[in-house]
Enzyme design. Sequence first.
Site, mmCIF file in Angstrom:
data_model
loop_
_atom_site.group_PDB
_atom_site.id
_atom_site.type_symbol
_atom_site.label_atom_id
_atom_site.label_comp_id
_atom_site.label_asym_id
_atom_site.label_seq_id
_atom_site.Cartn_x
_atom_site.Cartn_y
_atom_site.Cartn_z
ATOM 1 N N ASP A 1 -21.425 -13.112 14.049
ATOM 2 C CA ASP A 1 -20.979 -14.686 14.179
ATOM 3 C C ASP A 1 -19.455 -14.184 12.933
ATOM 4 O OD1 ASP A 1 -20.306 -17.386 13.631
ATOM 5 O OD2 ASP A 1 -21.370 -17.397 11.588
ATOM 6 N N ARG B 1 -7.591 -20.643 9.293
ATOM 7 C CA ARG B 1 -8.510 -21.289 10.424
ATOM 8 C C ARG B 1 -7.178 -22.455 9.606
ATOM 9 N NH1 ARG B 1 -13.932 -20.991 10.071
ATOM 10 N NH2 ARG B 1 -14.812 -22.959 10.454
ATOM 11 N N THR C 1 -17.582 -16.144 18.279
ATOM 12 C CA THR C 1 -17.188 -17.454 16.615
ATOM 13 C C THR C 1 -16.620 -18.753 17.341
ATOM 14 O OG1 THR C 1 -15.487 -17.149 15.221
ATOM 15 C CG2 THR C 1 -14.551 -15.740 16.990
ATOM 16 N N ASN D 1 -25.566 -22.786 14.003
ATOM 17 C CA ASN D 1 -24.964 -23.113 15.044
ATOM 18 C C ASN D 1 -25.605 -21.391 15.694
ATOM 19 O OD1 ASN D 1 -23.791 -22.202 13.151
ATOM 20 N ND2 ASN D 1 -21.408 -21.411 14.946
#
Length: 908
Positions: free
Chosen positions: A401, A603, A683, A827
Amino acid sequence: MSLFGLKFGKKKLKEEERHLQANNRDFNLRFEYANNSIKTSKYNFFTFLPLNLFEQFQRIANAYFKFLNSNLFFLQLIPQVSSLSWFTTVVPLVLVLTVSGVKDAIDDFNRHKSDKHVNNRPVQVLINGMLKDEKWMNIQVGDIIKLENNNFVTADLLLLSSSEPHSLTYIETAELDGETNLKVKQALTVTAELGEDLQKLTEFNGEVKCEAPNNKLDKFMGTLTLRGEKYALDNEKMLLRGCTIRNTEWCFGLVIYAGPDTKLMQNSGKTTFKRTSIDRLMNVLVLVIFAFLALMCLILAIGNGIWEHERGYYFQVYLPWEEGINSASYSGFLMFWSYVIILNTVVPISLYVSVEIIRLGNSFYIEWDRKMYYPLNDTPAQARTTTLNEELGQIKYIFSDKTGTLTQNIMCFNKCSINGKSYGDVYDMSGQRIEINEKTEKVDFSYNPLADPKFAFYDHSLVEAVKLSDVPTHRFFRLLSLCHTVMPEEKKEGNLVYQAQSPDEGALVTAARNFGFVFRARTPETITVVEMGETKIYKLLAILDFNNVRKRMSVIVRSPDGDLTLYCKGADTILYELLDSSCDTLKEETTEHLNEFAGEGLRTLVVAYKNLEEDYFQDWIRRHHEASTALEGREDKLSELYEEIEKDLMLLGATAIEDKLQDGVPQTIETLAKANIKIWVLTGDKQETAMNIGYSCNLLNDDMEDVFIIEGSTSDDVLNELRNARKKMKPDSFLDSDEINIQFEKSSKKQRIMPDEQANGVYGLVITGHSLAYALEGNLELELVRAACLCKVVICCRVTPLQKAQVVELVKKYKKAVTLAIGDGANDVSMIKTAHIGVGISGQEGMQAVLSSDFSFAQFRYLQRLLLVHGRWSYIRMCKFLKYFFYKNFAFTLVHFWYGFFSGFSAQ
């Protein structure tokens, strides 16, 4: 003992729907719902011996040895066959059975203690208008119970009321999903009025209809019928077993699911048992040795028959045959079984026990390693399984990840784009952008008494825009202060602490706070914001939840002036499709800024709003209520309504949050690459962000021949892009589409292991989640594996948790290689469980990944030492042990075999 390890034995007929009534045990008993007692132990005093022996003989490894030893024991009771005393075989057999039995007995005794402790916990139950202390195991569906601060939640409860304003209840879910941040639950307004009035609670006779027990921790659908009115129930009104009440003096709840029907217990399924290549090799070796034993006995038995026929009669005078033996061939037959007894030491009876002891020692070495200890949060490395240590030294593929694994997952609001203008960069007098460092002057937020002193921002122009009451800027920060699920805590006046379910949300709300839009309080119906010193209370009319499909969240609020507004934030690829056509010019400008932000590894989220008309909204909210109270197809109906209202949005801008790399990540990746380990990053971030992080941590570099980007929007596009990439990497391996289809058809019948191929150079491959969905289908998956495995690095972006697991499974299916998956969030759990070895990082996203992992530690850089030091050493130790063990057994046994040629094959 972790509650996730609990199991239960009694099974009922499958329940389709649950129907219960509060304070009515007679009504609820008709449905024979399970009570709150749990049973995780396997044995009692009378069943231990037969059940334990049955289980031990069911284990494949043990069954083989115990079958052999049992036969040897009975053979040794036959005088014509046995040349050794019976106890030489019985003692080892009994010893192995006893050691295993004692271990199982101790484990089950601890389970009995744990069951007794949990089942006998006290809780207050409302019975006949009075609160009485009762044991957990006596709680029934439909009971109303009272919980106090720091109490464990007894069963799955519908929250009725609490001591907090608007019946909010704070809970910690660490034992349920591993997350340590507080979450908030809220009761229905109609039940919140019950308060702690025992008379009203006793008279409460609401009927609940809901879904049957299931293991979905984040979903609940039901309805409460009270005084003829129907109210929608969802997961936000449920307190699940495994949670702990925090910062709440008291609360009352109605038991919906009890004991084995609770979501916690429904999640206590069996974990897949992972075996190492050494285990599989040992199983094969043992079978080969068994065949070798049979061959040696057969040779000696034939030798005995020949010897007795040719020479034996010369010795009949003083070595007569045993009674009943009347021929050389029959003597040879008996000698076969005699030699089975003599030569059985070649079979490594204690092999598996010895291997487990060595593995346990290797696990201690990992946990004692100070170089894998993280002092900042007092986290040592942990070997959560003892069976996979030597496999660490055989890793070929790592699936990682990004957020929280390669990066710190500590988010900081870094830049933003508002109404086509970018903020966050600092420029000198000549207009040149300058690098931000410790000496760069920070923005002074002293004008705002509620600002977070830890927050740092360097672009003064944004503060000036706020102070000048720029309308788009104010609307931008107002959206950030309203569109979220954060809960505030204010233990001291002005000392705000935000409890956010994700670091991203916390960073955005903190940014709005510092720029003068302070999120102050929340109730089920209102949100209080201090805007530039003025307190405003917005009515919260609806929350349109975020999920992995929608990739956005919205709120609908009514301002103090009466204006209805929908505020929305989400992924740019999703929100751009929902914008009004009048935003096209602004969208182009914002897209340029987004690309710049992503190029810096930030992000990004896009934010937008929409003013609503009163008549339309009243009709929409009526249909929303109908959909939210539906028991069948509720999610689909709500999704349609969300899609209907979330369109023709007006673009406000975008946010950019920085998530810095962890210490030592580039060096670790570089070292692992030198060990010929291939690294794939999976990702959910957008392509530009993922690629920038790839360059930052040395996954991608300018020395590569090429970095292929797979972003086709159809199956044919993806196929062509993959084939073109592979053709460039290795022209001589190129196959046309028809040949690929033929090969896939063959591989689907029998899993085909692809040979390792070497590309003509060093390459990287980047594939988007949309393209990956096509590549994981049918005839494309083989082509994806062939192209991706030629690359040194693969980055999959915008992928879902399910796709992560599918990618790992794909490599396991077609490559004869050991895989490792590493992640830090919920996740990543499916990916961690799918890989041969799962590693969890205890970071900012709770402990769920750690709870599902085989090994865990606090920083990605420790992976280098885990694989290249402990993995290598564990493998070397195990290989040396096995080599010595088999040598010792063969050396001891072959002496007897050789001696048979000098003793007339007599098994003496």
